[in-house]
Design a protein around this motif. Structure first.
Motif, PDB file in Angstrom:
ATOM      1  N   MET A 167     -32.945 130.760 -87.745  1.00 33.42           N
ATOM      2  CA  MET A 167     -33.908 129.519 -87.444  1.00 33.42           C
ATOM      3  C   MET A 167     -34.895 130.606 -86.428  1.00 33.42           C
ATOM      4  SD  MET A 167     -32.531 125.934 -85.563  1.00 33.42           S
ATOM      5  CE  MET A 167     -31.823 126.694 -84.617  1.00 33.42           C
ATOM      6  N   LEU A 168     -34.138 131.487 -85.639  1.00 35.41           N
ATOM      7  CA  LEU A 168     -35.135 133.258 -84.583  1.00 35.41           C
ATOM      8  C   LEU A 168     -36.154 133.741 -85.173  1.00 35.41           C
ATOM      9  CD1 LEU A 168     -36.234 134.155 -81.757  1.00 35.41           C
ATOM     10  CD2 LEU A 168     -34.068 135.136 -81.679  1.00 35.41           C
ATOM     11  N   ARG A 169     -34.769 133.918 -86.617  1.00 31.51           N
ATOM     12  CA  ARG A 169     -35.652 135.210 -87.434  1.00 31.51           C
ATOM     13  C   ARG A 169     -36.957 134.016 -88.414  1.00 31.51           C
ATOM     14  NH1 ARG A 169     -30.722 136.836 -90.316  1.00 31.51           N
ATOM     15  NH2 ARG A 169     -30.566 134.906 -91.954  1.00 31.51           N
ATOM     16  N   GLU A 170     -36.633 133.372 -88.399  1.00 25.05           N
ATOM     17  CA  GLU A 170     -37.552 132.433 -88.986  1.00 25.05           C
ATOM     18  C   GLU A 170     -38.822 131.334 -88.284  1.00 25.05           C
ATOM     19  OE1 GLU A 170     -35.609 129.574 -91.926  1.00 25.05           O
ATOM     20  OE2 GLU A 170     -34.612 131.088 -92.936  1.00 25.05           O
ATOM     21  N   LYS A 171     -38.471 132.179 -86.955  1.00 24.47           N
ATOM     22  CA  LYS A 171     -39.408 131.619 -86.428  1.00 24.47           C
ATOM     23  C   LYS A 171     -39.604 129.932 -86.114  1.00 24.47           C
ATOM     24  CE  LYS A 171     -42.571 135.347 -85.676  1.00 24.47           C
ATOM     25  NZ  LYS A 171     -41.751 137.116 -86.625  1.00 24.47           N
ATOM     26  N   ARG A 172     -38.292 129.898 -86.258  1.00 25.86           N
ATOM     27  CA  ARG A 172     -37.651 127.870 -86.383  1.00 25.86           C
ATOM     28  C   ARG A 172     -37.408 127.550 -84.911  1.00 25.86           C
ATOM     29  NH1 ARG A 172     -35.403 126.496 -91.794  1.00 25.86           N
ATOM     30  NH2 ARG A 172     -35.035 124.559 -90.536  1.00 25.86           N
ATOM     31  N   GLY A 201     -35.206 124.489 -83.067  1.00 20.21           N
ATOM     32  CA  GLY A 201     -33.874 123.524 -83.562  1.00 20.21           C
ATOM     33  C   GLY A 201     -33.068 123.476 -82.244  1.00 20.21           C
ATOM     34  N   SER A 202     -32.105 122.625 -82.915  1.00 22.82           N
ATOM     35  CA  SER A 202     -30.749 122.606 -82.067  1.00 22.82           C
ATOM     36  C   SER A 202     -29.709 122.865 -82.799  1.00 22.82           C
ATOM     37  CB  SER A 202     -30.706 120.835 -80.927  1.00 22.82           C
ATOM     38  OG  SER A 202     -31.619 121.073 -81.131  1.00 22.82           O
ATOM     39  N   VAL A 203     -28.285 123.269 -81.391  1.00 22.21           N
ATOM     40  CA  VAL A 203     -27.391 123.195 -82.622  1.00 22.21           C
ATOM     41  C   VAL A 203     -26.278 122.598 -82.108  1.00 22.21           C
ATOM     42  CG1 VAL A 203     -25.089 125.480 -82.913  1.00 22.21           C
ATOM     43  CG2 VAL A 203     -27.963 125.988 -82.970  1.00 22.21           C
ATOM     44  N   ALA A 204     -25.877 121.856 -82.571  1.00 27.62           N
ATOM     45  CA  ALA A 204     -24.706 120.738 -81.754  1.00 27.62           C
ATOM     46  C   ALA A 204     -23.404 120.934 -82.017  1.00 27.62           C
ATOM     47  CB  ALA A 204     -25.104 118.830 -82.687  1.00 27.62           C
ATOM     48  N   THR A 205     -22.650 121.316 -81.501  1.00 26.72           N
ATOM     49  CA  THR A 205     -21.312 121.319 -81.762  1.00 26.72           C
ATOM     50  C   THR A 205     -20.522 120.010 -81.060  1.00 26.72           C
ATOM     51  OG1 THR A 205     -21.519 123.282 -80.645  1.00 26.72           O
ATOM     52  CG2 THR A 205     -19.116 122.615 -80.197  1.00 26.72           C
ATOM     53  N   VAL A 206     -20.246 119.454 -82.001  1.00 20.51           N
ATOM     54  CA  VAL A 206     -18.710 118.483 -81.866  1.00 20.51           C
ATOM     55  C   VAL A 206     -17.009 118.814 -81.642  1.00 20.51           C
ATOM     56  CG1 VAL A 206     -17.765 116.518 -83.254  1.00 20.51           C
ATOM     57  CG2 VAL A 206     -19.954 117.374 -83.486  1.00 20.51           C
ATOM     58  N   LEU A 207     -16.576 118.289 -80.481  1.00 23.40           N
ATOM     59  CA  LEU A 207     -15.038 118.520 -79.451  1.00 23.40           C
ATOM     60  C   LEU A 207     -14.521 116.919 -80.064  1.00 23.40           C
ATOM     61  CD1 LEU A 207     -16.342 120.229 -76.956  1.00 23.40           C
ATOM     62  CD2 LEU A 207     -15.608 121.779 -78.798  1.00 23.40           C
ATOM     63  N   CYS A 208     -13.170 117.279 -80.586  1.00 24.03           N
ATOM     64  CA  CYS A 208     -12.467 116.120 -81.088  1.00 24.03           C
ATOM     65  C   CYS A 208     -10.883 116.515 -79.709  1.00 24.03           C
ATOM     66  CB  CYS A 208     -11.566 116.290 -82.222  1.00 24.03           C
ATOM     67  SG  CYS A 208     -12.733 116.551 -84.279  1.00 24.03           S
ATOM     68  N   ASP A 209     -11.207 114.941 -79.599  1.00 24.33           N
ATOM     69  CA  ASP A 209     -10.009 114.869 -78.624  1.00 24.33           C
ATOM     70  C   ASP A 209      -8.498 114.204 -79.013  1.00 24.33           C
ATOM     71  OD1 ASP A 209     -10.545 111.534 -78.521  1.00 24.33           O
ATOM     72  OD2 ASP A 209     -11.689 111.764 -76.804  1.00 24.33           O
ATOM     73  N   SER A 210      -7.668 113.569 -79.111  1.00 19.11           N
ATOM     74  CA  SER A 210      -6.682 113.151 -79.410  1.00 19.11           C
ATOM     75  C   SER A 210      -6.829 111.799 -79.266  1.00 19.11           C
ATOM     76  CB  SER A 210      -5.251 113.566 -78.606  1.00 19.11           C
ATOM     77  OG  SER A 210      -5.213 113.612 -77.220  1.00 19.11           O
ATOM     78  N   GLY A 211      -7.543 110.968 -79.068  1.00 23.63           N
ATOM     79  CA  GLY A 211      -7.576 109.728 -78.720  1.00 23.63           C
ATOM     80  C   GLY A 211      -6.654 108.914 -78.106  1.00 23.63           C
ATOM     81  N   ASP A 212      -5.980 109.829 -77.167  1.00 28.68           N
ATOM     82  CA  ASP A 212      -5.566 108.847 -76.487  1.00 28.68           C
ATOM     83  C   ASP A 212      -5.833 107.965 -75.052  1.00 28.68           C
ATOM     84  OD1 ASP A 212      -6.143 111.140 -74.944  1.00 28.68           O
ATOM     85  OD2 ASP A 212      -4.550 111.962 -73.957  1.00 28.68           O
ATOM     86  N   ARG A 213      -7.521 108.367 -74.842  1.00 30.13           N
ATOM     87  CA  ARG A 213      -7.723 107.529 -73.888  1.00 30.13           C
ATOM     88  C   ARG A 213      -8.723 106.142 -74.794  1.00 30.13           C
ATOM     89  NH1 ARG A 213     -12.406 111.077 -72.413  1.00 30.13           N
ATOM     90  NH2 ARG A 213     -12.933 110.995 -74.775  1.00 30.13           N
ATOM     91  N   HIS A 214      -8.449 105.853 -76.142  1.00 31.44           N
ATOM     92  CA  HIS A 214      -8.513 104.639 -76.912  1.00 31.44           C
ATOM     93  C   HIS A 214      -7.672 104.190 -77.412  1.00 31.44           C
ATOM     94  CE1 HIS A 214     -12.497 107.468 -76.324  1.00 31.44           C
ATOM     95  NE2 HIS A 214     -11.972 108.158 -76.819  1.00 31.44           N
TER      96      HIS A 214
END
Length: 75
Positions: A1-6, A8-21
């Motif tokens: 994006m920087l090279r193209e002078k745009r 935006g955002s970068v998103a990271t999805v972190l998974c958990d074990s689900g033990d809270r649910h």
């Protein structure tokens, strides 16, 4: 994006074990009451673990990826 002078955002999805649910994520009765059908995604995940390709159901026929290399070929 920087090279193209745009901007935006970068998103990271972190998974958990689900033990809270335990009363939702791991409860088949909760899935039924809330109309959660995991079967189509289970097939997608199983295919991904075996081939390294993430394909949602119906996007490509399985034959279309049968001869492609997988992420495991060079391991």
């Amino acid at each position: 994006m920087l090279r193209e002078k745009r901007t935006g955002s970068v998103a990271t999805v972190l998974c958990d074990s689900g033990d809270r649910h335990p009363n939702t994520y791991y409860d088949p009765d909760w899935h039924d009451r809330n109309h959660v059908d995991t079967a189509p995604r289970e097939e997608t995940i199983t295919r991904f673990l075996g081939t390294g390709f993430w394909l949602d159901p119906g996007i490509l026929p399985t034959a279309a990826i049968a001869d492609r290399p997988t992420i495991w070929d060079n391991v």
